[in-house]
Write an enzyme that holds these catalytic residues in place. Structure first.
Site, short mmCIF file in Angstrom:
data_model
loop_
_atom_site.label_atom_id
_atom_site.label_comp_id
_atom_site.label_asym_id
_atom_site.label_seq_id
_atom_site.Cartn_x
_atom_site.Cartn_y
_atom_site.Cartn_z
CG ASP A 8 -1.69 1.21 1.44
OD1 ASP A 8 -2.25 1.71 0.44
OD2 ASP A 8 -1.76 1.69 2.59
CG ASP A 10 -1.42 7.68 0.77
OD1 ASP A 10 -0.34 8.14 0.36
OD2 ASP A 10 -2.50 7.88 0.19
CB THR A 51 -1.86 3.75 -3.84
OG1 THR A 51 -2.42 4.81 -3.05
CG2 THR A 51 -1.44 4.30 -5.18
CB SER A 54 -10.99 8.00 -3.58
OG SER A 54 -10.63 8.50 -2.31
CG HIS A 92 -12.48 4.70 -10.44
ND1 HIS A 92 -11.77 3.55 -10.73
CD2 HIS A 92 -12.66 5.35 -11.62
CE1 HIS A 92 -11.53 3.51 -12.04
NE2 HIS A 92 -12.04 4.58 -12.60
CB CYS A 101 -9.16 -0.69 -10.08
SG CYS A 101 -10.02 0.77 -10.66
NE ARG A 102 -12.72 3.21 -2.39
CZ ARG A 102 -11.93 4.11 -1.79
NH1 ARG A 102 -11.01 4.72 -2.49
NH2 ARG A 102 -12.07 4.38 -0.51
CG ASP A 128 -2.11 1.93 6.35
OD1 ASP A 128 -2.85 1.62 5.38
OD2 ASP A 128 -1.73 3.10 6.57
#
Ligand SMILES: [Mg+2]
Ligand SMILES: [Zn+2]
Length: 163
Positions: A8, A10, A51, A54, A92, A101-102, A128
């Site tokens: 990931d 962030d 990642t 959004s 998105h 994809c999210r 996380d």
């Protein structure tokens, strides 16, 4: 087939600030990340960042802002001789309708797996949030949950390289 570590962004690569991060001045690579990734690279593992961004779907920032911070990330890492195998983001926002994809969707992991000949069963995803692990699980990849902004090197050492 290659073994890979999916990460990931962030809270794992750069500091989680509790809000969207798209300005260069807010993008702080966590201190032991270059060394942690170098150890993966030296062990021959593929390194893939996945990642959710959004803020693009929200209209908060654009693809060019994401590209700018990712160029900066590549620069920081290349100073440490680290090269990401690939990086994928979902632009998105759920309010614009569901996408595959999210995360917790697994489409981006599956795309990386196909493109880079990755063996999901031999790979891990470090994230996380629960949704990182759900995305990993859906792609057949073992998930490792870490606290936001935690040191990455011990995780890589104990749960990936010496696992
Ligand atoms: Mg995160
Ligand atoms: Zn998406």
């Amino acid at each position: 087939m290659r073994r890979a570590v999916f990460l990931d962004r962030d809270g794992v690569i750069n500091r989680e600030r509790g809000e969207h991060t798209w300005r260069l001045e807010d993008f702080e690579v966590l201190p032991d990340v270059p060394d942690a990734l170098l150890s993966l690279q030296e062990a021959g593992l593929a390194i893939v960042v996945i990642t959710n961004q959004s803020g693009i779907g929200l209209g908060l920032y654009g693809h060019e802002d994401v590209a700018r911070v990712h160029r900066y990330l590549h620069d920081v890492l290349s100073n440490h001789r680290v090269h990401l195998t690939d990086l994928y983001y979902c632009p998105h926002h759920p309010q614009g309708g569901a996408c595959l994809c999210r995360k917790p969707g697994s489409l981006l992991l599956e795309r990386a797996i196909a493109r880079h000949g990755i063996d999901p069963a031999a790979s891990v995803m470090i994230g996380d949030r629960e949704r990182d692990l759900l995305a990993a699980g859906a792609a057949g990849v073992r998930g490792i949950l870490v606290p936001p902004n935690a040191p990455l090197l011990p995780v890589i050492r104990d749960q990936v390289l010496n696992a």
